[in-house]
Structures are given as structure tokens and as C-alpha cells.
Write an enzyme that holds these catalytic residues in place. Structure first.
Site, short mmCIF file in Angstrom:
data_model
loop_
_atom_site.label_atom_id
_atom_site.label_comp_id
_atom_site.label_asym_id
_atom_site.label_seq_id
_atom_site.Cartn_x
_atom_site.Cartn_y
_atom_site.Cartn_z
N VAL A 16 0.83 -1.22 0.00
CA VAL A 16 0.00 0.00 0.00
C VAL A 16 0.86 1.26 0.00
CG1 VAL A 16 -1.90 1.21 1.12
CG2 VAL A 16 -1.80 -1.28 1.25
N ALA A 35 -7.17 19.39 -3.56
CA ALA A 35 -6.78 19.68 -2.17
C ALA A 35 -6.44 21.15 -1.96
CB ALA A 35 -5.59 18.82 -1.77
N GLU A 131 -10.32 5.34 6.27
CA GLU A 131 -11.18 4.79 5.21
C GLU A 131 -10.61 3.49 4.63
OE1 GLU A 131 -14.30 6.18 3.54
OE2 GLU A 131 -14.08 4.04 3.26
N VAL A 134 -11.25 -0.50 5.78
CA VAL A 134 -12.37 -1.39 5.46
C VAL A 134 -12.63 -1.39 3.95
CG1 VAL A 134 -14.80 -1.94 5.90
CG2 VAL A 134 -13.43 -0.86 7.70
N GLY A 136 -10.87 -1.73 1.24
CA GLY A 136 -9.92 -1.15 0.26
C GLY A 136 -10.42 0.12 -0.40
N ASP A 203 -9.96 -11.22 10.07
CA ASP A 203 -9.81 -9.97 9.31
C ASP A 203 -11.19 -9.33 9.05
OD1 ASP A 203 -8.18 -8.15 7.42
OD2 ASP A 203 -9.72 -8.95 6.09
N LYS A 207 -12.94 -5.61 10.41
CA LYS A 207 -13.63 -4.61 9.57
C LYS A 207 -15.07 -4.44 10.01
CE LYS A 207 -10.64 -5.92 5.73
NZ LYS A 207 -10.51 -6.87 4.62
P1 NAP Z 1 3.32 -4.74 3.68
O1 NAP Z 1 3.38 -4.93 2.21
O2 NAP Z 1 3.74 -5.85 4.57
O3 NAP Z 1 4.16 -3.41 4.05
C1 NAP Z 1 4.50 -3.06 5.35
C2 NAP Z 1 5.62 -2.04 5.27
O4 NAP Z 1 5.96 -1.58 6.56
C3 NAP Z 1 6.91 -2.63 4.68
O5 NAP Z 1 7.51 -1.70 3.82
C4 NAP Z 1 7.79 -2.86 5.91
O6 NAP Z 1 9.16 -2.79 5.61
C5 NAP Z 1 7.34 -1.72 6.80
N1 NAP Z 1 7.52 -2.00 8.21
C6 NAP Z 1 6.88 -2.92 8.96
N2 NAP Z 1 7.29 -2.90 10.22
C7 NAP Z 1 8.25 -1.94 10.29
C8 NAP Z 1 9.07 -1.44 11.32
N3 NAP Z 1 9.00 -1.92 12.57
N4 NAP Z 1 9.94 -0.45 11.03
C9 NAP Z 1 10.02 0.06 9.78
N5 NAP Z 1 9.24 -0.37 8.76
C10 NAP Z 1 8.38 -1.36 9.01
O7 NAP Z 1 1.84 -4.35 4.13
P2 NAP Z 1 0.68 -3.74 3.23
O8 NAP Z 1 0.00 -4.83 2.50
O9 NAP Z 1 1.19 -2.58 2.47
O10 NAP Z 1 -0.36 -3.26 4.36
C11 NAP Z 1 -0.14 -2.09 5.10
C12 NAP Z 1 -1.36 -1.80 5.97
O11 NAP Z 1 -2.48 -1.61 5.11
C13 NAP Z 1 -1.76 -2.94 6.92
O12 NAP Z 1 -2.31 -2.39 8.09
C14 NAP Z 1 -2.84 -3.68 6.14
O13 NAP Z 1 -3.74 -4.37 6.97
C15 NAP Z 1 -3.52 -2.51 5.46
N6 NAP Z 1 -4.24 -2.87 4.23
C16 NAP Z 1 -3.59 -3.54 3.25
C17 NAP Z 1 -4.27 -3.83 2.08
C18 NAP Z 1 -3.59 -4.57 0.96
O14 NAP Z 1 -4.21 -4.80 -0.07
N7 NAP Z 1 -2.32 -4.95 1.07
C19 NAP Z 1 -5.62 -3.46 1.93
C20 NAP Z 1 -6.24 -2.75 2.96
C21 NAP Z 1 -5.54 -2.44 4.11
P3 NAP Z 1 9.87 -3.88 4.62
O15 NAP Z 1 9.24 -3.65 3.27
O16 NAP Z 1 11.30 -3.52 4.62
O17 NAP Z 1 9.55 -5.22 5.18
#
Ligand code: NAP
Length: 440
Positions: A16, A35, A131, A134, A136, A203, A207
Site C-alpha cells: 500500500v 486539495a 477509510e 475497510v 480497500g 480480518d 472490519k
Molecule cells: P506490507 O506490504 O507488509 O508493508 C508493510 C511495510 O511496513 C513494509 O515496507 C515494511 O518494511 C514496513 N515495516 C513494517 N514494520 C516496520 C518497522 N518496525 N519499522 C520500519 N518499517 C516497518 O503491508 P501492506 O500490504 O502494504 O499493508 C499495510 C497496511 O495496510 C496494513 O495495516 C494492512 O492491513 C492494510 N491494508 C492492506 C491492504 C492490501 O491490499 N495490502 C488493503 C487494505 C488495508 P519492509 O518492506 O522492509 O519489510
């Protein structure tokens, strides 16, 4: 604020986070025209700074320490896209302490710790936007919280986990079992390496907790959600549902019922004729039924970098627009004024009333069905349909499947019926129960 530019600190450069960087850069002009100022990411963090990223990081100050992003002297607003509870919770509280608004997609954190975070934010006059937490890309929070504020919301039913919906859709279309489809989804990257939260309903429960709170003006009540996953759903259940005019969906349901609120996530038979029954694959959809507007269906991509970034950036633009408004004149975090949250109880699952699909495995002998219907009738449970499958699918023990659809019955009464039915000598396996919702 620094002149006419809004400087953003980004926690997380994953799926994301990179989606946000890409969309902000691709649509920079469009966003600026809306904006009224330029939105610039000035600092960002990730665990591994050597990892190849699917976005252009030029001009962004990078660090492995998220606190440096939150504390960055130039940052006006923080976007949290790291996920998980710790350290995301402390970082958000720290940003609030510094008077910086926060945008997050972290449903897990908001469902469990939202009350603490919002209370702290209200005390400091800081805005928290979520937003993207929940469904996306679907602007479901904004719609419920703002567009339906003239309504009394009656119920919400949502397909709010794309992985689960992908699995159920593939099971129906390809006739293959749950475990096989899940393994394939993991191989293709549609399911997480650890898909537990997706398939066990956790999950979706996160939501649903958020949706229910903003729909009914109740505190975030994650601990009271009844949660069941989809791993026990078989190809036979799906075929039964199809032959009876239904489809099985993993729904999150929040409903006003008598003196309380039902909050539940479970596999559900819904009529195939409903629009939401046709939501296939990884897509999400939420039906909201309210008294004046009637039923609304919101449909769209529930996950993925770009779709989720769409919701994050919409929040960012909203936050920018409201920076100079009085905190008490903003849209409340949970839709209702914080002092006006209701203490209406969440009903225990035993008090929930639904129609049911039952699948029994019975020895094919005269009198078995009569014994089953006697038990149900004795407890006042009326039967809408009975179907005994052909003897050609008789098991080695001489048993055949019997499918029953019941009218609405309180859950605790159905529990009693099922334990008595399972005690019958000719019932050779636990009875499978799947709730039915007509979504009318
Ligand atoms: P992700 O791909 O796992 O990305 C997480 C990022 O945070 C990575 O860049 C990671 O670094 C970094 N990170 C994690 N812990 C860290 C720490 N302690 N210090 C510094 N950096 C740290 O996750 P995502 O899929 O983008 O999801 C992000 C959020 O959005 C979550 O809360 C998820 O539930 C929510 N969300 C995701 C989606 C989806 O489609 N993916 C949809 C809706 C909501 P590295 O890259 O170096 O590991």
C-alpha cells in the site's frame, strides 16, 4: 504547515505504501487541484532499505526507524501503512501528541485500540482517518458516516475479505475442495503466506467491528463479534446451496435486533438472485439497509496497492481540507459525537435468530427422518424443505446425506435440536449448520 505544501511522513513502503507513492506522483496535478495544495512525501521508513521497491523513492528521506518519520521536523501529517499493533499504536499516539493528523489502513489496530486512539486524538484536537481500513478502495466509511447520516441504519452485510471470497468462488466454479484452492491461491500470491486471519474470519471481524460502530454509534466491540471461518465448507455444501437457489458467501453481518445488536462473521447461504451473491473472486461488496435510503450496495476492489492507496489519498485530501476547522466541527471519528455513543448490548450468538441449512448424514432406514422432524417440531422449529440425496451417493456405512432448510429459529434452540439429533443412533456424523440470510 509549510507554505502551500503539505509534507507527509510515510510509515511503510510495502504494497500500500508504494501504491500511495505511485498514485500521488501519477495524479499529482489532479490531487493538487482538489486539495488546494501540493501533497509531498518527504520521509518514509521500511525495515529493509535495500529491498527493491515498486515505486520511485527519489526525493524521499529514508530511514529504518519509524520514529524518525513521526518526529521529522517538516512532517505535517503521518500515514501509517506498516500494519500490526506494535509499534504502530505507539507511533500513532506519538504523532497525535505532536498534533499531527494520522491516516491509517490498519483495521487490526483500529478494531482493537481505536477507542484509545480516538479518545487521545479528540483530546488533542487531531484528526485520525481510516477509510482504507475497510474494503480497500470502496468509500464505505465515508458513505455510512456522512452520506447516510439522515438514516437509521438497520443492517449491514458485507463480503469484506477478498481472499475468502476468491476461495468460495473458485470452489463453486471449479468444484474443487477448500484446501486445494487455498494452496493454489497462496502459490499465485492471492492469499498471504499465513492466510489464517483471512480464512478464519478474524480480518472480516476487524472490519465489521469498525462498520458496526459507525453505523449504530456503538463503541468498537471486537471482543463481542461471533466469528466462524470457511475452512469447514465442503464442495457438497456449495452444490447443495446451488441446487436450492442459494450461494455460500462469507459475510460480516451487523444488525439491529430487538433490544440489541447482532455482530457476526460466518459462512452464509444467500439467494442467488441477490446482486451481492454475484460478487466473485477477490472483489468486496457491502450492503447497507437503512430506513430512508433503503438498501445500498457498494462494490469494488477490497485490496491491492493502488485500490487501497485510492482510499488513503482521499483521506489525506480530507484531512488537509479540515486542518483549519475546529476539531469539534469535524465529522466525528465514529460518526456519532463521542459523548453520544450508545450502550445498546451486543447479543450473544445464542440469542441470534436465523433460518438454517442443515446437512445430516443418516443411515438410510425407515423412521430416521421422522425422528429428526419430531425433535425439530418438539422445539418449535419449522421445516421449509427436506431433500434426501440419491442412494447412489450412499456412504460405505449405508448412510445418505439429508438436507433440511428451517425457518427462522433462535440459535440456542437450534443448538439443543442439533445435540439431540446427533444422539440418534442413525445419525452417523456431526450435523453441519450454515445460517441463511435473505438480505431483504
Ligand atoms: P506490507 O506490504 O507488509 O508493508 C508493510 C511495510 O511496513 C513494509 O515496507 C515494511 O518494511 C514496513 N515495516 C513494517 N514494520 C516496520 C518497522 N518496525 N519499522 C520500519 N518499517 C516497518 O503491508 P501492506 O500490504 O502494504 O499493508 C499495510 C497496511 O495496510 C496494513 O495495516 C494492512 O492491513 C492494510 N491494508 C492492506 C491492504 C492490501 O491490499 N495490502 C488493503 C487494505 C488495508 P519492509 O518492506 O522492509 O519489510
Amino acid at each position: 504547515m509549510n507554505g502551500n505544501e503539505m509534507k507527509v511522513g510515510l510509515l511503510g513502503l510495502g504494497c500500500v505504501g508504494c501504491g500511495v507513492i505511485r498514485a500521488l506522483s501519477r495524479n499529482q496535478e489532479e490531487i493538487e487541484r482538489r486539495a488546494g495544495r501540493r501533497l509531498n512525501i518527504v520521509a518514509a521508513c521500511a525495515r529493509d532499505l535495500n529491498k527493491e521497491r515498486d515505486c520511485d523513492l527519489d526525493g524521499i528521506q529514508l530511514t529504518q526507524d519509524p520514529q524518525q518519520v513521526v518526529d521529522h521536523p517538516e512532517v505535517d501529517v503521518v500515514i501509517e501503512l506498516m500494519g500490526g499493533i506494535d509499534p504502530a499504536r505507539e507511533l500513532i499516539l506519538r504523532a497525535i501528541d505532536q498534533g499531527r493528523p494520522v491516516i491509517t489502513a490498519n483495521k487490526h489496530l483500529i478494531a482493537l485500540h481505536g477507542s484509545e486512539i480516538f479518545a487521545h486524538a479528540e483530546q488533542k484536537g487531531v484528526n485520525i482517518a481510516f477509510e482504507a481500513a475497510v474494503a480497500g478502495s470502496i468509500p464505505i466509511i465515508k458513505n455510512i458516516r456522512e452520506s447516510l447520516s439522515g438514516n437509521r441504519i438497520e443492517w449491514i452485510a458485507g463480503i469484506i475479505n477478498g481472499t475468502g471470497n476468491y476461495i468460495l468462488t473458485a470452489m463453486e466454479e471449479e468444484g474443487r475442495p477448500f484446501a486445494e484452492i487455498l494452496a493454489e491461491a497462496q502459490r499465485l500470491g492471492y492469499a498471504e503466506a499465513d492466510p489464517t486471519f483471512d480464512v478464519d474470519g478474524t480480518d472480516a471481524a476487524h472490519k465489521l467491528t469498525i462498520l458496526a460502530s459507525i453505523a449504530f454509534g456503538i463503541p468498537l466491540s471486537y471482543d463481542h463479534v461471533h466469528v466462524e471461518g470457511i475452512s469447514d465448507i465442503t464442495s457438497e455444501n456449495i452444490a447443495d446451496a446451488r441446487s436450492l437457489g442459494y450461494r455460500i458467501k462469507h459475510l460480516g453481518i451487523a444488525k439491529r435486533a430487538g433490544e440489541g445488536i447482532e455482530l457476526r462473521v460466518h459462512p452464509t447461504l444467500i439467494p442467488r438472485s441477490r446482486l451481492v451473491a454475484n460478487v466473485a473472486g477477490v472483489m468486496n461488496a457491502v450492503v447497507v439497509k437503512s430506513d430512508a435510503a433503503g438498501a445500498h450496495l457498494y462494490y469494488g476492489a477490497g485490496a491491492g496497492g493502488d485500490p487501497t492507496a485510492s482510499a488513503v489519498i482521499a483521506d489525506l485530501v480530507d484531512v488537509v481540507r479540515t486542518l483549519t476547522t475546529d476539531a469539534e466541527n469535524r465529522v466525528p471519528h465514529l460518526a456519532y459525537q463521542p459523548h453520544a455513543l450508545s450502550d445498546i448490548p451486543i447479543l450473544p450468538i445464542g440469542q441470534v435468530t436465523t433460518a438454517c441449512y442443515l446437512r445430516l448424514q443418516a443411515i438410510d432406514r425407515p423412521g430416521v427422518l421422522a425422528a429428526v422432524t419430531d425433535i425439530l417440531g418438539g422445539l418449535g422449529i419449522s421445516i421449509e424443505a427436506i431433500r434426501q440425496r440419491e442412494p447412489d451417493i450412499q456412504g460405505a456405512d449405508g448412510s445418505v446425506p439429508v438436507i433440511l432448510l428451517t425457518h427462522e429459529v433462535p440459535e440456542d434452540r437450534m443448538d439443543q435440536a442439533l445435540s439431540r439429533i446427533e444422539e440418534l443412533d442413525d445419525i452417523v456424523a456431526p450435523v453441519q449448520r450454515i445460517r441463511i440470510e435473505l438480505l431483504k
